[in-house]
Design a protein around this motif. Structure first.
Motif, PDB file in Angstrom:
ATOM      1  N   GLY A 109      -2.018  25.358  47.038  1.00 27.70           N
ATOM      2  CA  GLY A 109      -0.650  25.610  46.594  1.00 27.70           C
ATOM      3  C   GLY A 109      -0.651  26.052  45.143  1.00 27.70           C
ATOM      4  N   VAL A 110       0.156  27.052  44.827  1.00 22.63           N
ATOM      5  CA  VAL A 110       0.253  27.566  43.463  1.00 22.63           C
ATOM      6  C   VAL A 110       1.703  27.418  43.015  1.00 22.63           C
ATOM      7  N   LEU A 111       1.902  26.713  41.904  1.00 19.00           N
ATOM      8  CA  LEU A 111       3.252  26.431  41.422  1.00 19.00           C
ATOM      9  C   LEU A 111       3.458  27.041  40.040  1.00 19.00           C
ATOM     10  N   PHE A 112       4.310  28.060  39.981  1.00 20.16           N
ATOM     11  CA  PHE A 112       4.639  28.703  38.716  1.00 20.16           C
ATOM     12  C   PHE A 112       5.964  28.155  38.191  1.00 20.16           C
ATOM     13  N   PRO A 113       6.145  28.160  36.861  1.00 18.28           N
ATOM     14  CA  PRO A 113       7.393  27.618  36.301  1.00 18.28           C
ATOM     15  C   PRO A 113       8.596  28.517  36.523  1.00 18.28           C
ATOM     16  N   ASP A 114       8.369  29.830  36.599  1.00 22.81           N
ATOM     17  CA  ASP A 114       9.477  30.759  36.840  1.00 22.81           C
ATOM     18  C   ASP A 114       8.909  32.060  37.398  1.00 22.81           C
ATOM     19  N   VAL A 165       4.866  29.351  44.852  1.00 26.28           N
ATOM     20  CA  VAL A 165       6.303  29.143  44.669  1.00 26.28           C
ATOM     21  C   VAL A 165       6.642  29.196  43.182  1.00 26.28           C
ATOM     22  N   SER A 166       7.913  29.401  42.901  1.00 23.48           N
ATOM     23  CA  SER A 166       8.422  29.416  41.534  1.00 23.48           C
ATOM     24  C   SER A 166       9.535  28.396  41.400  1.00 23.48           C
ATOM     25  N   ALA A 167       9.526  27.672  40.268  1.00 24.82           N
ATOM     26  CA  ALA A 167      10.522  26.626  40.052  1.00 24.82           C
ATOM     27  C   ALA A 167      11.766  27.133  39.338  1.00 24.82           C
ATOM     28  N   GLN A 168      11.777  28.397  38.938  1.00 26.40           N
ATOM     29  CA  GLN A 168      12.926  28.957  38.212  1.00 26.40           C
ATOM     30  C   GLN A 168      13.333  28.080  37.028  1.00 26.40           C
ATOM     31  N   GLN A 169      12.318  27.566  36.317  1.00 23.00           N
ATOM     32  CA  GLN A 169      12.488  26.759  35.111  1.00 23.00           C
ATOM     33  C   GLN A 169      13.226  25.443  35.356  1.00 23.00           C
ATOM     34  N   ASP A 171      -4.923  20.892  49.825  1.00 19.66           N
ATOM     35  CA  ASP A 171      -6.158  20.325  49.287  1.00 19.66           C
ATOM     36  C   ASP A 171      -6.179  20.410  47.767  1.00 19.66           C
ATOM     37  N   VAL A 172      -5.627  21.498  47.240  1.00 15.96           N
ATOM     38  CA  VAL A 172      -5.638  21.760  45.795  1.00 15.96           C
ATOM     39  C   VAL A 172      -4.300  22.377  45.399  1.00 15.96           C
ATOM     40  N   LEU A 173      -3.816  22.004  44.225  1.00 16.50           N
ATOM     41  CA  LEU A 173      -2.629  22.625  43.644  1.00 16.50           C
ATOM     42  C   LEU A 173      -2.998  23.241  42.301  1.00 16.50           C
ATOM     43  N   VAL A 174      -2.568  24.469  42.081  1.00 18.50           N
ATOM     44  CA  VAL A 174      -2.671  25.091  40.761  1.00 18.50           C
ATOM     45  C   VAL A 174      -1.277  24.997  40.153  1.00 18.50           C
ATOM     46  N   LEU A 175      -1.162  24.243  39.072  1.00 15.07           N
ATOM     47  CA  LEU A 175       0.146  23.899  38.519  1.00 15.07           C
ATOM     48  C   LEU A 175       0.322  24.445  37.106  1.00 15.07           C
ATOM     49  N   ASP A 176       1.304  25.323  36.937  1.00 18.37           N
ATOM     50  CA  ASP A 176       1.773  25.702  35.607  1.00 18.37           C
ATOM     51  C   ASP A 176       3.102  24.983  35.419  1.00 18.37           C
ATOM     52  N   ALA A 177       3.067  23.902  34.664  1.00 20.31           N
ATOM     53  CA  ALA A 177       4.196  22.972  34.615  1.00 20.31           C
ATOM     54  C   ALA A 177       5.375  23.524  33.826  1.00 20.31           C
ATOM     55  N   VAL A 178       6.570  23.333  34.368  1.00 19.04           N
ATOM     56  CA  VAL A 178       7.786  23.608  33.601  1.00 19.04           C
ATOM     57  C   VAL A 178       7.835  22.684  32.403  1.00 19.04           C
ATOM     58  N   ASP A 179       7.517  21.422  32.617  1.00 21.41           N
ATOM     59  CA  ASP A 179       7.499  20.400  31.565  1.00 21.41           C
ATOM     60  C   ASP A 179       6.278  19.533  31.813  1.00 21.41           C
TER      61      ASP A 179
END
Length: 386
Positions: free
Chosen positions: A55-60, A89-93, A111-119
């Motif tokens: 899973g890849v999580l972008f802040p926006d 996915v994108s968190a839209q800030q 199994d793995v998450l790549v996380l660019d954290a909003v906070d």
């Protein structure tokens, strides 16, 4: 009982270069509704394939993530691991949206998450939840708190030093008698503190800092309000330079100065080499920006995610160890940033494949481009990332 949606195998996409119109409000709402629906809608659960699920999580979904990080990272994951199942996915800030997205990924047995954290602080509990569920987390671009397994970013202190050196260089011999404003990033972002620390290590004792601001959420409107307050307090004629931590903040700073009819503009720094910032280098409105080549950053994160998904060690990938407020000795890759000025556009952002000459040198900037020696691309220049 409803079952979580399975991960979907994300198609390989190529980076798109150049600015795009923002998503419509309806599209943004649809994206948020999709996130909310994950826990409420039925579907078939993954199972038995043995393929790593990432899973890849972008802040926006801003210009950078849409055009560079996301397509580059997904393409590299598929290159290294054709069988991997990936969802981005994108968190839209939104902090709450990103927390919900992370919980959904864990429920779907990533199994793995790549996380660019909003906070970074707010993601501490979800990262801990992931670890307890056996899900490894690679922190991307900014270091999230909690037990992350790996980290990929740029050397933030060096970014700040590059910006500060450029600002002092632009001020020249009058630096000691000059007064500057510091427009730093968000105090919730550890990268912001890193940039500021690096900048101050160069600026202290060399120039007077009249005002210094931490910009809430890196928001352009907040930076504009801060700069307007600095002008009101110090007087426009007493502001000799501005340390702007990135190009978005530089945009806000320039707008505030122009609103006060300041001309010529004082030296102003930036970061990220956004297209409009590169064009401002040509027009003389911005002194410098910092190129952080997104390709190696995205590719290193992809490599870490695939390795962890296959149960492999990061020892052969990590070149550094870093500490967060909660976790020490995190395997990390810290890449080297590059300063960009009007004189180095060709050998930095164009050579790197970030933009083409045609994208930079629109009719408005044709004369400035000619003066800067920017010509139409040859076979080896101005290629889009591939």
């Amino acid at each position: 009982m409803t079952r979580p949606w399975p991960f979907r195998r994300t198609p390989v996409v190529r980076p798109e270069i150049g600015p795009r119109r923002p998503r419509t409000a309806a599209a943004a709402l649809a994206g948020l509704c999709l996130v909310a629906a994950v826990a409420a809608c039925g579907g078939q659960q993954l199972g038995g394939s043995g393929s790593p699920r990432i899973g890849v999580l972008f802040p926006d979904n801003n210009w950078r993530f849409h055009h560079f990080d996301k397509p580059l990272m997904l393409r590299e994951i598929h290159r290294l691991c054709p069988e991997c199942e990936v969802e981005a996915v994108s968190a839209q800030q939104s902090i709450t949206t990103q927390q919900a997205q992370m919980d959904a990924m864990i429920t779907k047995r990533a199994d793995v998450l790549v996380l660019d954290a909003v906070d970074s602080r707010a993601m501490r509990a979800p990262v801990g939840h992931a670890r307890r569920a056996g899900v490894r987390v690679v922190s991307y671009d900014r270091l999230a708190e909690g037990p992350v397994s790996g980290y990929v970013s740029f050397d933030g202190a060096e970014v700040g030093r590059l910006q500060a050196r450029a600002l002092l260089g632009a001020l020249g011999d009058r630096a000691r008698d000059s007064q500057i404003v510091m427009m730093n990033g968000a105090d919730t972002d550890p990268n912001s503190a890193w940039f500021k620390q690096g900048a101050l290590s160069v600026l202290r004792g060399k120039v007077r800092i009249g005002k210094s601001y931490d910009t809430a959420g890196w928001r352009q409107e907040a930076a504009n309000a801060n700069m307007s307050a600095a002008i009101s307090s110090l007087g426009a004629e007493h502001i000799d330079g501005v340390y702007a931590a990135n190009d978005i903040l530089a945009t806000a700073v320039i707008a505030a100065l122009k609103a006060e009819k300041v001309s010529p503009l004082p030296p102003i720094t930036g970061q990220d080499a956004q297209l409009d910032a590169v064009q401002r280098l040509l027009s003389g409105e911005q002194t410098m920006t910092v190129l952080k080549s997104f390709r190696p950053e995205a590719e290193h994160a992809a490599a870490m995610a695939v390795a962890l998904g296959r149960g492999e060690s990061l020892d052969g990938l990590a070149t550094h160890r870093v500490n967060s407020p909660t976790t020490h000795g995190i395997p990390a890759v810290l890449l080297t940033p590059v300063p960009v000025t009007v004189h180095t556009i060709k050998n930095t952002v164009i050579k790197d494949g970030m933009y083409t000459v045609d994208q930079i040198c629109t009719p408005k900037y044709a004369s400035a481009c000619a003066k800067a020696g920017l010509t139409h691309p040859t076979h080896s220049e101005g290629r889009s990332p591939r």
